[in-house]
Design a protein around this motif. Structure first.
Motif, mmCIF file in Angstrom:
data_model
loop_
_atom_site.group_PDB
_atom_site.id
_atom_site.type_symbol
_atom_site.label_atom_id
_atom_site.label_comp_id
_atom_site.label_asym_id
_atom_site.label_seq_id
_atom_site.Cartn_x
_atom_site.Cartn_y
_atom_site.Cartn_z
ATOM 1 N N CYS A 120 0.825 -1.206 0.000
ATOM 2 C CA CYS A 120 0.000 0.000 0.000
ATOM 3 C C CYS A 120 0.861 1.258 0.000
ATOM 4 O O CYS A 120 2.072 1.211 0.252
ATOM 5 C CB CYS A 120 -0.917 0.021 1.220
ATOM 6 N N SER A 123 0.413 7.888 3.139
ATOM 7 C CA SER A 123 0.517 9.339 2.972
ATOM 8 C C SER A 123 0.580 10.007 4.339
ATOM 9 O O SER A 123 -0.284 9.747 5.181
ATOM 10 C CB SER A 123 -0.686 9.884 2.180
ATOM 11 N N LYS A 151 -4.032 -2.140 5.451
ATOM 12 C CA LYS A 151 -4.579 -1.486 4.267
ATOM 13 C C LYS A 151 -5.921 -0.816 4.570
ATOM 14 O O LYS A 151 -6.692 -1.260 5.421
ATOM 15 C CB LYS A 151 -4.734 -2.493 3.121
ATOM 16 N N ASN A 152 -6.145 0.274 3.871
ATOM 17 C CA ASN A 152 -7.369 1.075 3.988
ATOM 18 C C ASN A 152 -7.560 1.689 5.374
ATOM 19 O O ASN A 152 -8.667 2.060 5.757
ATOM 20 C CB ASN A 152 -8.605 0.249 3.618
ATOM 21 N N SER A 154 -6.723 4.647 8.341
ATOM 22 C CA SER A 154 -6.325 6.034 8.521
ATOM 23 C C SER A 154 -6.111 6.294 10.002
ATOM 24 O O SER A 154 -6.851 5.780 10.836
ATOM 25 C CB SER A 154 -7.396 6.995 7.976
ATOM 26 N N ALA A 180 -2.782 8.387 6.140
ATOM 27 C CA ALA A 180 -3.775 7.651 5.353
ATOM 28 C C ALA A 180 -3.083 6.537 4.566
ATOM 29 O O ALA A 180 -1.984 6.731 4.043
ATOM 30 C CB ALA A 180 -4.513 8.583 4.398
ATOM 31 N N THR A 182 -3.616 3.831 1.423
ATOM 32 C CA THR A 182 -4.414 3.540 0.238
ATOM 33 C C THR A 182 -3.759 2.444 -0.584
ATOM 34 O O THR A 182 -2.533 2.290 -0.578
ATOM 35 C CB THR A 182 -4.586 4.791 -0.642
ATOM 36 N N LYS A 185 -2.830 2.163 -7.288
ATOM 37 C CA LYS A 185 -3.691 2.060 -8.468
ATOM 38 C C LYS A 185 -3.184 0.962 -9.389
ATOM 39 O O LYS A 185 -1.984 0.848 -9.647
ATOM 40 C CB LYS A 185 -3.711 3.392 -9.221
#
Length: 214
Positions: A120, A123, A151-152, A154, A180, A182, A185
């Motif tokens: 992941c 940020s 993952k995912n 925050s 965070a 994420t 992509k």
């Protein structure tokens, strides 16, 4: 960190301009007594301001042969030149309770399941937070352990584990994000269809047929 300041008796725009021309910076120190006008060596202050600890540590200021504990409260820079225009300090002691923004240092990110297993992206949404504590407890920075990130996920201000005696300052009901996580992509695959080659003699036959008609 320790620095030397000198008492300043002359005030006003003209006096400040003459100080700056002489490579000095006008300033003030206030709190726990009467405010005092001071001046500092510009180059020494300029390079001190580049150090993280100078902004978030209790400093020792030598003034008129006396050492006082102070905290950097504000400074102004020239609009486009690398020149410090003015600086403010606050006197503090062991019982002074204060609010101050301190930098965040992140560690353990590369060993977290989010990064190590799920690849992941992490940020750092915020790089500093405002805290409230006694002057004697003021840290140079706050370390945030990210080794447990998944993952995912925050991390918000309320999720931070701060040292004893240190409290994060919240403004109203806001609980801002600090970190965070994420998923990366997915790379889009571009599929190029092959161009079919013309059949042998197909185009040539039509050309010959036109020539025979002529």
């Amino acid at each position: 960190m320790k620095f030397t300041a000198y008492e300043r008796s002359v005030q006003g725009t003209g006096a400040s301009r003459r100080l700056r021309n002489a490579a000095k910076v006008p300033g003030i120190v206030y709190g726990a007594g009467e405010p005092k006008m001071i001046e500092l060596d510009h180059n020494a202050l300029f390079f001190a301001l580049k150090k993280e600890a100078f902004h978030s540590s209790i400093l020792e200021m030598e003034l008129a042969g006396k050492v006082e504990k102070v905290l950097l409260r504000d400074f102004q820079m020239h609009a486009w030149k690398p020149i410090v225009m003015h600086v403010d300090f606050q006197r503090v002691d062991e019982t002074t309770r204060l609010r101050k923004k301190v930098p965040l240092h992140f560690e353990g990110e590369e060993n977290s399941p989010a990064v190590k297993t799920d690849k992941c992206l992490v940020s750092h949404v915020a790089t500093e937070i405002e805290i409230e504590c006694l002057a004697s407890q003021l840290p140079e920075f706050v370390t945030i352990d990210l080794s447990g990130l998944v993952k995912n996920q925050s991390l918000h201000l309320n999720d931070l584990k701060l040292p004893a005696g240190i409290k994060a300052v919240r403004h109203g009901t806001l609980n801002p994000a600090i970190v965070a996580v994420t998923m990366p992509k997915a790379e889009e695959e571009v599929i190029v269809a092959p161009v079919a080659a013309p059949e042998k003699g197909k185009g040539k036959g039509k050309k010959d047929e036109k020539q025979n008609k002529k």
